[in-house]
Write a protein that holds these residues in place. Sequence first.
Motif, PDB file in Angstrom:
ATOM      1  N   TYR A   1       0.882  -1.183   0.000  1.00 50.27           N
ATOM      2  CA  TYR A   1       0.000   0.000   0.000  1.00 50.27           C
ATOM      3  C   TYR A   1       0.910   1.222   0.000  1.00 50.27           C
ATOM      4  O   TYR A   1       2.122   1.104   0.228  1.00 50.27           O
ATOM      5  CB  TYR A   1      -0.995  -0.018   1.172  1.00 50.27           C
TER       6      TYR A   1
ATOM      7  N   TYR B   1       1.800   3.973   1.698  1.00 42.39           N
ATOM      8  CA  TYR B   1       2.751   4.392   2.730  1.00 42.39           C
ATOM      9  C   TYR B   1       3.883   3.371   2.869  1.00 42.39           C
ATOM     10  O   TYR B   1       5.058   3.742   3.004  1.00 42.39           O
ATOM     11  CB  TYR B   1       2.005   4.568   4.061  1.00 42.39           C
TER      12      TYR B   1
ATOM     13  N   ARG C   1       6.331   3.708  -0.006  1.00 39.06           N
ATOM     14  CA  ARG C   1       7.204   4.875   0.170  1.00 39.06           C
ATOM     15  C   ARG C   1       8.347   4.534   1.132  1.00 39.06           C
ATOM     16  O   ARG C   1       9.509   4.857   0.886  1.00 39.06           O
ATOM     17  CB  ARG C   1       6.372   6.033   0.723  1.00 39.06           C
ATOM     18  N   LYS C   2       7.984   3.838   2.224  1.00 39.20           N
ATOM     19  CA  LYS C   2       9.016   3.472   3.210  1.00 39.20           C
ATOM     20  C   LYS C   2       9.997   2.465   2.617  1.00 39.20           C
ATOM     21  O   LYS C   2      11.217   2.557   2.840  1.00 39.20           O
ATOM     22  CB  LYS C   2       8.353   2.901   4.472  1.00 39.20           C
TER      23      LYS C   2
ATOM     24  N   GLU D   1       5.666  12.310  -1.167  1.00 38.28           N
ATOM     25  CA  GLU D   1       4.291  11.766  -1.229  1.00 38.28           C
ATOM     26  C   GLU D   1       3.502  12.366  -2.374  1.00 38.28           C
ATOM     27  O   GLU D   1       2.717  11.674  -3.032  1.00 38.28           O
ATOM     28  CB  GLU D   1       3.512  12.059   0.064  1.00 38.28           C
ATOM     29  N   ASN D   2       3.712  13.677  -2.579  1.00 29.43           N
ATOM     30  CA  ASN D   2       2.934  14.353  -3.626  1.00 29.43           C
ATOM     31  C   ASN D   2       3.383  13.960  -5.029  1.00 29.43           C
ATOM     32  O   ASN D   2       2.769  14.354  -6.013  1.00 29.43           O
ATOM     33  CB  ASN D   2       3.029  15.875  -3.458  1.00 29.43           C
TER      34      ASN D   2
ATOM     35  N   TYR E   1       1.907   9.376  -5.047  1.00 33.10           N
ATOM     36  CA  TYR E   1       0.502   8.992  -5.233  1.00 33.10           C
ATOM     37  C   TYR E   1      -0.035   9.355  -6.616  1.00 33.10           C
ATOM     38  O   TYR E   1      -0.687   8.532  -7.269  1.00 33.10           O
ATOM     39  CB  TYR E   1      -0.364   9.573  -4.110  1.00 33.10           C
ATOM     40  N   PRO E   2       0.259  10.585  -7.115  1.00 29.63           N
ATOM     41  CA  PRO E   2      -0.173  10.867  -8.501  1.00 29.63           C
ATOM     42  C   PRO E   2       0.479   9.914  -9.505  1.00 29.63           C
ATOM     43  O   PRO E   2      -0.171   9.501 -10.470  1.00 29.63           O
ATOM     44  CB  PRO E   2       0.299  12.311  -8.731  1.00 29.63           C
TER      45      PRO E   2
ATOM     46  N   LEU F   1       1.366   6.776  -8.973  1.00 31.56           N
ATOM     47  CA  LEU F   1       0.674   5.482  -8.871  1.00 31.56           C
ATOM     48  C   LEU F   1      -0.632   5.506  -9.666  1.00 31.56           C
ATOM     49  O   LEU F   1      -0.966   4.563 -10.382  1.00 31.56           O
ATOM     50  CB  LEU F   1       0.387   5.157  -7.409  1.00 31.56           C
ATOM     51  N   ARG F   2      -1.350   6.633  -9.552  1.00 31.05           N
ATOM     52  CA  ARG F   2      -2.628   6.741 -10.269  1.00 31.05           C
ATOM     53  C   ARG F   2      -2.412   6.743 -11.773  1.00 31.05           C
ATOM     54  O   ARG F   2      -3.171   6.141 -12.533  1.00 31.05           O
ATOM     55  CB  ARG F   2      -3.356   8.036  -9.859  1.00 31.05           C
TER      56      ARG F   2
ATOM     57  N   TRP G   1      -8.856  -1.761  -2.666  1.00 32.94           N
ATOM     58  CA  TRP G   1      -8.999  -1.311  -1.273  1.00 32.94           C
ATOM     59  C   TRP G   1      -9.239  -2.547  -0.407  1.00 32.94           C
ATOM     60  O   TRP G   1     -10.076  -3.373  -0.739  1.00 32.94           O
ATOM     61  CB  TRP G   1     -10.179  -0.349  -1.140  1.00 32.94           C
TER      62      TRP G   1
ATOM     63  N   LYS H   1      -6.989   0.329   3.319  1.00 31.07           N
ATOM     64  CA  LYS H   1      -5.765   0.739   2.623  1.00 31.07           C
ATOM     65  C   LYS H   1      -5.863   0.313   1.166  1.00 31.07           C
ATOM     66  O   LYS H   1      -6.457  -0.719   0.849  1.00 31.07           O
ATOM     67  CB  LYS H   1      -4.546   0.099   3.275  1.00 31.07           C
ATOM     68  N   ARG H   2      -5.220   1.109   0.332  1.00 27.89           N
ATOM     69  CA  ARG H   2      -5.255   0.778  -1.096  1.00 27.89           C
ATOM     70  C   ARG H   2      -3.951   0.071  -1.457  1.00 27.89           C
ATOM     71  O   ARG H   2      -2.876   0.655  -1.354  1.00 27.89           O
ATOM     72  CB  ARG H   2      -5.406   2.051  -1.912  1.00 27.89           C
TER      73      ARG H   2
ATOM     74  N   TYR I   1      -1.370  -1.787  -4.062  1.00 29.63           N
ATOM     75  CA  TYR I   1      -0.993  -1.749  -5.484  1.00 29.63           C
ATOM     76  C   TYR I   1      -0.104  -2.951  -5.804  1.00 29.63           C
ATOM     77  O   TYR I   1       0.712  -3.370  -4.977  1.00 29.63           O
ATOM     78  CB  TYR I   1      -0.188  -0.484  -5.800  1.00 29.63           C
TER      79      TYR I   1
END
Lengths: 333, 106
Positions: free
Chosen positions: B21, B23, B26-27, B38-39, B42-43, B45-46, B58, B66-67, B69
């Motif tokens: 997911y 977060y 990212r870690k 983060e900014n 997420y865009p 990923l979309r 989800w 949580k979403r 991927y």
Amino acid sequence: MDLLNRYLHAVGFWLPKPQQDDIIAELSEDLRSQIEDRAAALGHSLDDDGIAAILTERGHPMLVAGSYLPQRSLIGPALFPAYQFVLKLVILWILTPIFILMVGPATVLSSGNPFLGLAETAWTLLLAAVFSMGIITAIFSILERYPHESTFQWNPRRLPAVAPAQASQPPKIVSRFNAIVEVLAGLFASLLWIGLMWSPHTLRVNGIVIAPTPVWRSFFWPILLVTLASPAAGLFTLLRPRWMRTRACVALGAHAVVLILLGALSNMGPWVRVVAPGVSIAGVANANHWTNVSLSIGFAFAFIGTLVAAVGEARLLARLNPAQTPGPVTVRR
Amino acid sequence: MELRRGCLILAVLAELRAEHYGYALRKALASRGMAIDENTLYPLLRRLETQGLLLSEWREEEKRNKRFYRLSPGGRLILDQLLQEWQNINSSLTRIVEGEAWMTES
């Protein structure tokens, strides 16, 4: 968590409705995970300051929302050079000369106060420029969104021809814009001069009349010749860009005549007569004196300016090697 | 800037061979030296999901939605191609840079 909810709401405001809930749910989950991680690292739950710090790190709500939206531009990089060219063409090459040479003088002459006339011209030019910019931008943004198949179709055989020597020699740069201005300004000045001598005009400001003295009549033909030399030089640049030496000779000759004229004129004052009804004789004499002194200073500046231009043309002529003549020239847009 | 953007796409696709997911992804990337804002993540990923390279769903985990991927089958093919291209570019660049170093030394 009130701060977090307010933040999420603020981000959601800038998001498109169909994606709003999905993006906010994911953003909320990410922020909650980050808050939990930081709380675990500190060993206690975060207060408002701690949460505010995390939200500040994340960024302004509008910017965060913007990062989820597709990158959009009104006019993309493919059409932008054409857009820029058309803007320059319309505003600098068409609107500005029309306003300087036609609209401006007409407004100033028809207006009671020349300064008001100038201000009105400048304002109208600004409005016209903004309006044109809006229309051109709208057209290009439509072309951007609905591109036609033929927009970028081209054929190498249809590209403009280049003079053979142009590729091998460093180009001599002559601005096409300057040439157009030279032609238009010269023609306007010639017509204005003929008009003034045909039917002498007077300038009236608040009842004060300023009229040219007969001394100008003896300079009618030389001044007309000089005003016509300017469009001739401009036409050489536009129609025969390779006739650099001829153009420079015409311009140099015209500058020489102007210098002689200015020298002769400055010794033949007074050049204008001021009539002010209701003003004392001493006052009128004073006005006459200072108006003519201002004109003589103007002649001096014009003399210096013409001398500088003549030296420039002479240097250009010296640089043009006769063996290369007619030399190639690039007409800059 | 462009170099980093391209590398981030590769890193995200490669990391999502295993499900994550946001977060956690990212870690994971940060722990491997590829920190990502983060900014940006997420865009990205979309966008990758819209292009069909990722799948998402989800799911509830630790009492929170949580979403998650993961790489799609199409994404796996594209990742292989991208990795191959990146290795070719990397080899060429190494040769160019080493050649430059050799010329400087001599």
